[in-house]
Design a protein around this motif. Structure first.
Motif, PDB file in Angstrom:
ATOM      1  N   THR A  65       0.843  -1.203   0.000  1.00 31.01           N
ATOM      2  CA  THR A  65       0.000   0.000   0.000  1.00 31.01           C
ATOM      3  C   THR A  65       0.874   1.247   0.000  1.00 31.01           C
ATOM      4  O   THR A  65       1.869   1.324   0.722  1.00 31.01           O
ATOM      5  CB  THR A  65      -0.908   0.006   1.236  1.00 31.01           C
ATOM      6  N   ALA A  66       0.514   2.208  -0.839  1.00 28.02           N
ATOM      7  CA  ALA A  66       1.302   3.444  -0.941  1.00 28.02           C
ATOM      8  C   ALA A  66       1.212   4.241   0.359  1.00 28.02           C
ATOM      9  O   ALA A  66       0.115   4.471   0.887  1.00 28.02           O
ATOM     10  CB  ALA A  66       0.810   4.275  -2.108  1.00 28.02           C
ATOM     11  N   LEU A  67       2.368   4.654   0.873  1.00 27.13           N
ATOM     12  CA  LEU A  67       2.419   5.449   2.106  1.00 27.13           C
ATOM     13  C   LEU A  67       2.127   6.915   1.789  1.00 27.13           C
ATOM     14  O   LEU A  67       2.681   7.474   0.834  1.00 27.13           O
ATOM     15  CB  LEU A  67       3.796   5.312   2.748  1.00 27.13           C
ATOM     16  N   ALA A  81       5.457   7.199  -0.880  1.00 24.24           N
ATOM     17  CA  ALA A  81       5.065   7.131  -2.291  1.00 24.24           C
ATOM     18  C   ALA A  81       4.292   8.369  -2.725  1.00 24.24           C
ATOM     19  O   ALA A  81       4.425   8.814  -3.869  1.00 24.24           O
ATOM     20  CB  ALA A  81       4.232   5.876  -2.530  1.00 24.24           C
ATOM     21  N   GLU A  82       3.483   8.938  -1.848  1.00 24.22           N
ATOM     22  CA  GLU A  82       2.671  10.087  -2.244  1.00 24.22           C
ATOM     23  C   GLU A  82       3.547  11.266  -2.654  1.00 24.22           C
ATOM     24  O   GLU A  82       3.235  11.976  -3.621  1.00 24.22           O
ATOM     25  CB  GLU A  82       1.727  10.488  -1.109  1.00 24.22           C
ATOM     26  N   LEU A 197      14.756  10.933  -5.967  1.00 25.20           N
ATOM     27  CA  LEU A 197      14.625  12.162  -5.192  1.00 25.20           C
ATOM     28  C   LEU A 197      14.060  11.885  -3.803  1.00 25.20           C
ATOM     29  O   LEU A 197      14.491  12.485  -2.805  1.00 25.20           O
ATOM     30  CB  LEU A 197      13.746  13.161  -5.939  1.00 25.20           C
ATOM     31  N   GLU A 198      13.105  10.957  -3.708  1.00 23.61           N
ATOM     32  CA  GLU A 198      12.545  10.624  -2.396  1.00 23.61           C
ATOM     33  C   GLU A 198      13.547   9.822  -1.567  1.00 23.61           C
ATOM     34  O   GLU A 198      13.639  10.003  -0.342  1.00 23.61           O
ATOM     35  CB  GLU A 198      11.236   9.863  -2.562  1.00 23.61           C
ATOM     36  N   VAL A 199      14.322   8.951  -2.218  1.00 25.42           N
ATOM     37  CA  VAL A 199      15.378   8.229  -1.492  1.00 25.42           C
ATOM     38  C   VAL A 199      16.419   9.210  -0.982  1.00 25.42           C
ATOM     39  O   VAL A 199      16.887   9.111   0.168  1.00 25.42           O
ATOM     40  CB  VAL A 199      16.014   7.158  -2.398  1.00 25.42           C
ATOM     41  N   LEU A 200      16.812  10.165  -1.812  1.00 19.27           N
ATOM     42  CA  LEU A 200      17.758  11.209  -1.384  1.00 19.27           C
ATOM     43  C   LEU A 200      17.214  11.949  -0.166  1.00 19.27           C
ATOM     44  O   LEU A 200      17.953  12.186   0.807  1.00 19.27           O
ATOM     45  CB  LEU A 200      17.999  12.176  -2.544  1.00 19.27           C
ATOM     46  N   ARG A 201      15.957  12.287  -0.212  1.00 14.45           N
ATOM     47  CA  ARG A 201      15.342  13.003   0.919  1.00 14.45           C
ATOM     48  C   ARG A 201      15.383  12.156   2.188  1.00 14.45           C
ATOM     49  O   ARG A 201      15.786  12.653   3.256  1.00 14.45           O
ATOM     50  CB  ARG A 201      13.898  13.371   0.565  1.00 14.45           C
ATOM     51  N   SER A 333       1.005   3.189 -10.743  1.00 15.41           N
ATOM     52  CA  SER A 333       0.266   3.024  -9.489  1.00 15.41           C
ATOM     53  C   SER A 333       1.119   3.439  -8.300  1.00 15.41           C
ATOM     54  O   SER A 333       2.351   3.317  -8.319  1.00 15.41           O
ATOM     55  CB  SER A 333      -0.172   1.568  -9.317  1.00 15.41           C
ATOM     56  N   GLY A 334       0.440   3.928  -7.260  1.00 13.78           N
ATOM     57  CA  GLY A 334       1.150   4.296  -6.042  1.00 13.78           C
ATOM     58  C   GLY A 334       1.791   3.098  -5.372  1.00 13.78           C
ATOM     59  O   GLY A 334       2.879   3.195  -4.789  1.00 13.78           O
ATOM     60  N   GLY A 335       1.118   1.931  -5.458  1.00 17.86           N
ATOM     61  CA  GLY A 335       1.693   0.724  -4.866  1.00 17.86           C
ATOM     62  C   GLY A 335       2.991   0.313  -5.527  1.00 17.86           C
ATOM     63  O   GLY A 335       3.927  -0.131  -4.860  1.00 17.86           O
ATOM     64  N   ALA A 336       3.058   0.453  -6.852  1.00 21.38           N
ATOM     65  CA  ALA A 336       4.296   0.123  -7.557  1.00 21.38           C
ATOM     66  C   ALA A 336       5.421   1.066  -7.147  1.00 21.38           C
ATOM     67  O   ALA A 336       6.568   0.639  -6.940  1.00 21.38           O
ATOM     68  CB  ALA A 336       4.068   0.188  -9.067  1.00 21.38           C
ATOM     69  N   LEU A 337       5.107   2.349  -7.026  1.00 24.09           N
ATOM     70  CA  LEU A 337       6.107   3.315  -6.559  1.00 24.09           C
ATOM     71  C   LEU A 337       6.589   2.964  -5.157  1.00 24.09           C
ATOM     72  O   LEU A 337       7.790   3.061  -4.861  1.00 24.09           O
ATOM     73  CB  LEU A 337       5.516   4.725  -6.556  1.00 24.09           C
ATOM     74  N   GLN A 338       5.657   2.566  -4.296  1.00 24.83           N
ATOM     75  CA  GLN A 338       6.040   2.199  -2.933  1.00 24.83           C
ATOM     76  C   GLN A 338       6.954   0.987  -2.932  1.00 24.83           C
ATOM     77  O   GLN A 338       7.956   0.944  -2.206  1.00 24.83           O
ATOM     78  CB  GLN A 338       4.788   1.905  -2.100  1.00 24.83           C
ATOM     79  N   SER A 339       6.630  -0.009  -3.758  1.00 28.58           N
ATOM     80  CA  SER A 339       7.460  -1.215  -3.831  1.00 28.58           C
ATOM     81  C   SER A 339       8.871  -0.883  -4.281  1.00 28.58           C
ATOM     82  O   SER A 339       9.859  -1.296  -3.655  1.00 28.58           O
ATOM     83  CB  SER A 339       6.813  -2.223  -4.790  1.00 28.58           C
ATOM     84  N   THR A 340       8.980  -0.130  -5.381  1.00 30.48           N
ATOM     85  CA  THR A 340      10.308   0.236  -5.884  1.00 30.48           C
ATOM     86  C   THR A 340      11.039   1.119  -4.889  1.00 30.48           C
ATOM     87  O   THR A 340      12.241   0.931  -4.649  1.00 30.48           O
ATOM     88  CB  THR A 340      10.172   0.954  -7.237  1.00 30.48           C
TER      89      THR A 340
END
Length: 878
Positions: A65-67, A81-82, A197-201, A333-340
């Motif tokens: 589930t996307a956070l 993910a959001e 960018l989110e990982v960097l953050r 999908s947000g779930g795919a972004l969350q997984s990656t």
């Protein structure tokens, strides 16, 4: 069940032929009676189908589930993910980002610098240092048969390090923000840019320190191809410190780890211990590196030019919209972004703390065998370990088969030759089954290709069940079924025959495992999985004595096949999901159905080689074969209806590269011998131009192969990959194509060198950000040197004229100045020495087409996507 029957056989040999025949007849009846009722057979087959849809498909599609940002405080240190979705939306709304265009060189660079500034403002600056810069780089290199020459290509580079770190070994994380012409590139590769960018953050705001600095490379020239990564790894001051790589690419969705190393198995160890959602396979690596996939990634550049080992991961969903205008934010999908994001963040944290990073040389031994088991866990071992496992289990399986046959002989009292002969027959039947399992789907391919019905499954992939999988199952079990129902040896019970058939498949797979191991093919582990579980079932049956009790052994065998079935079905479903969209761009000379058919056949063989023959436990097995044949027929009827038309608007498009071309041909004296315009169509799939005739007026369309012998590069401005130019199409038009501005080649100077048999020609080239040069020396003339990468000239046996140079500029649009030096046998440079073709490609999203081109493009069917632009071509003779 088996022992009493065998006792009767022993008695029959001692009481005369008439009595013996009677007992044999009774045995046959008993055998038939002990087969399970026929109506359980379809249930048995449907069980495996149900298992696929109930287990394999849900696990393949499973994502977390996307956070949301509001939940971040409750889950500190987690990928959000959001927030990544917001970045992805902003980037994809910019539209196509082509090297040299304002959006790619200015708009997105400014946006990314602003996002990095947000990270800096939120960073724990008491713990971390952040350095950011925009690299502008020029260079030249040889790749895939052509020279890529570039100037002013930009990269956005960030280095994050802990203030207390003194490590000089950096982890490099890479993705690209440029796109193919016409595509907003949400999946390829804004998806991975947002993840980075989110990982960097998350790394910057965390209180957790790490040992080694991390370089985040957002490169601006991957699609051209791989210009940004080449510029970084060959010229940036941080490149020499990069000791490991995480490369991120693809089309969106769950990211598949499909390349590792080379060597350096310690990277796989970190993947194994850190990744929460594993998705990986050695087989994918070997297929990709064999050149069977029409794509490439920056991983190759880092590996070949920087010798940086790493992990190459790419999203595998959305292949139908990959490199099209439909690769938009809505398909992610947000779930795919969350997984990656979860995976990349965990992997960055792990490798940035790896002690191996201080000195990777001692850990560079050997390749790896790696795979995930239906997404639940990750398996990894060194190639050398795999060799030992493959050999031991293969030989062990053969020995156990021999033990089983000896046990059968002992219980039945028959001669060794009886069972040896039976095994020999069953081995040949198993071999015939495997051959037929491959041959029948391929025959379907040939028939459909002959009837111009290729790619019928392109929009409805479930059609492969009837077109390829059903024929493969029929082929797999047909020889055995015919043998057992027509004339098996009455000396051996039906249950023994069926068990020996399983042994034959086991030995066949063991032989294949040994052969592929000897060829250093790491995908031999696929055979190993099947062998291991069969051996386990055989050991249980031998120890519990179920081995010789009628069909009881089959329950253990069937249960043992659950895990191999789930794994192989999962793996080959993944390959089919990846490759069905890809076969729409495999070119016109390859029948794409053969690729999908072979995948389906291999998946069937590995998934069902032990389970499918067990239909012979049931009465009337030929009726089940008839049922499979009926299912195949029904699917065939569906596929030749409108359901089987390959393309659908927006979702499953036909790809047509189309250029509006203005051509000029100049002679040695400078005069122009010909000038014309037309449309150059590069067809990307087997159906060629056939589907276009429904809506387009293609009168006068010709195949370019007719011009290729007389004209340099067939007289067309082919774009980068020109190997298929002879199969391209040319449609002339009366009115000249209007170009935004000219592509100009000037001969600045011509000098005969001190050696009278050599000359130097100096040129200046100006035009759009994407241009091409094609060199073809005349007879007796040799190209010695030029301004570009020398590799092509240093290996004339491999690279034969015409030689291709692709020129790209980014933020720097100054004219390209270059020279060529030639030698001529007779030293006469007043006569023609070289043909030079020049192409200009106006590929930016803001480039306007003339009115006639717009009208022509408007007649394209709605189920097509055309990567198209105005182009110029000029041929000069010097």
């Amino acid at each position: 069940m088996g022992a009493p029957t065998d006792g009767k056989t022993i008695q029959a040999t001692s009481i005369g032929s008439d009595s013996a025949n009677l007992i044999i007849e009774l045995e046959g009846r008993e055998r038939a009676a002990k087969q399970f009722p026929w109506y359980y057979g379809p249930t048995y087959l449907l069980f495996w189908v149900g298992l696929f849809f109930a287990v394999v498909i849900p696990l393949f599609q499973a994502v977390p589930t996307a956070l949301k940002i509001a939940e971040e405080s409750a889950s500190p240190g987690k990928f959000v993910a959001e927030r990544a979705q917001g970045i992805l939306l902003s980037i994809s709304q910019m539209g196509p980002r082509v090297v040299g265009d304002h959006v790619n060189e200015v708009t997105i660079v400014e946006y990314m610098l602003a996002e990095i500034a947000k990270v800096r403002s939120a960073m724990r600056d008491d713990l971390f240092d952040l350095e950011c810069e925009v690299q502008r780089v020029s260079g030249s290199y040889l790749h895939n048969g052509l020279v890529n020459h570039y100037q002013g290509v930009q990269n956005v580079i960030v280095k994050l390090s802990t203030r207390t770190s003194n490590s000089s070994s950096y982890l490099l994380v890479n993705s690209h923000y440029d796109t193919k012409p016409g595509s907003p590139g949400a999946g390829d590769d804004a998806y991975m840019v947002a993840v980075m960018l989110e990982v960097l953050r998350q790394m910057a705001i965390s209180a957790d320190l790490f040992l080694h600095p991390i370089v985040f490379l957002f490169n601006g020239g991957e699609e051209q191809p791989m210009l940004g990564s080449h510029g970084f790894i060959t010229q940036h001051r941080w490149s020499a410190n990069c000791k490991a790589l995480i490369n991120l690419d693809g089309s969106g969705g769950r990211e598949l780890l499909f390349q590792g190393g080379p060597n350096h198995p310690w990277l796989m160890e970190h993947y194994k211990k850190s990744i929460p959602h594993p998705f990986a396979t050695t087989t994918g690596e070997e297929i990709f590196q064999a050149g069977l996939i029409p794509s490439d990634t920056d991983f190759r550049i880092f590996r070949d030019f920087g010798v940086v080992p790493g992990l190459d991961m790419a999203g595998i969903y959305n292949g139908f919209v990959y490199h099209t205008e439909f690769d938009r934010y809505t398909v992610i999908s947000g779930g795919a972004l969350q997984s990656t994001g979860d995976n990349v963040l965990a992997l960055v944290q792990s490798i940035s703390n790896a002690h191996e990073m201080y000195d990777t040389a001692p850990y560079s031994e050997g390749h790896s065998v790696f795979f995930d088991f239906i997404g639940l866990f990750f398996v990894f071992y060194k190639e050398s370990t795999g060799v030992v496992l493959n050999i031991c289990f293969s030989i062990g399986a053969m020995l156990l088969v021999c033990l089983s046959l000896w046990r059968m002989r002992k219980v039945s009292g028959h001669a060794v030759g009886t069972f040896a002969g039976a095994f020999g027959v069953q081995f040949l039947l198993a071999l015939a089954g495997v051959v037929l399992a491959l041959a029948l789907p391929l025959i379907m391919c040939v028939l459909y290709d002959a009837g111009d019905r290729t790619l019928t499954y392109f929009s409805n992939s479930w059609l492969v069940i009837g077109l390829f999988i059903c024929p493969s199952v029929i082929g797999l079990i047909l020889p055995l079924t015919l043998y057992l129902t027509l004339r098996p040896s009455e000396k051996i019970t039906h249950a023994y025959h069926l068990q020996i058939a399983g042994h034959a498949y086991c030995v066949l797979l063991a032989v294949l495992c040994l052969v592929t191991t000897a060829l250093s093919i790491r995908s031999a582990y696929l055979f190993l999985i099947s062998i291991v579980f069969y051996v386990g079932a055989l050991i249980i049956n031998l120890v519990t004595r179920l081995h010789c009790r009628g069909y009881y052994w089959s329950f253990v065998l069937g249960a043992s096949q659950l895990m191999p079935f789930l794994y192989h079905a999962y793996l080959f479903h993944m390959f089919i999901v990846i490759l069905i969209p890809m076969v729409g761009r495999f070119g016109v000379t390859t029948n794409p159905d053969t690729i999908i058919a072979v995948l389906c056949a291999f998946g069937t063989i590995l998934s069902l080689s032990f389970a499918a023959p067990l239909i012979n436990m049931f009465r009337r097995p030929k009726s089940m074969l008839g049922g499979l044949a009926l299912a195949m027929f029904v699917f065939c009827m569906i596929s030749v209806s409108d359901v089987g038309f390959p393309y659908r608007p927006k979702t499953n498009v036909m790809r047509v590269d189309m250029m509006q071309v203005h051509r000029r041909f100049f002679e040695h004296d400078g005069s122009m011998s010909s000038e014309n315009s037309g449309y150059y169509l590069h067809m990307l799939d087997r159906n060629k131009d056939g589907p276009l005739h429904d809506t387009m007026n293609l009168t006068g369309l010709t195949r370019l192969g007719e011009d290729c012998d007389s004209e340099l590069m067939c007289g067309i401005p082919c774009y980068r990959w020109c190997s298929a130019r002879k199969e391209a199409r040319w449609l002339p038009r009366e009115e000249p194509v209007q170009l935004p501005y000219p592509t100009v080649l000037e001969l600045v100077n011509k000098t005969v060198l001190a050696r009278s048999d050599q000359a130097r020609l100096e040129f200046r080239l100006s035009g759009p950000p994407n241009m091409g040069l094609f060199f073809k020396p005349r007879s007796g003339v040799k190209l010695l040197r030029w301004s570009f990468a020398q590799g092509m000239l240093d290996n004339p046996a491999r690279y034969r004229p015409p030689l291709q140079v692709q020129i790209t500029y980014g933020i720097d649009s100054t004219p390209i100045e270059f020279y060529v030096e030639l030698s001529k046998d007779n030293g006469n440079f007043d006569e023609p020495v070289c043909e030079l073709g020049v192409s200009g490609h106006y590929v930016g999203p803001r480039v306007e087409r003339d009115a006639l081109s717009e009208q022509f493009l408007a007649t394209l069917p709605d189920y097509t996507f055309s990567m198209q632009w105005p182009s110029s071509y000029a041929r000069y003779v010097y």
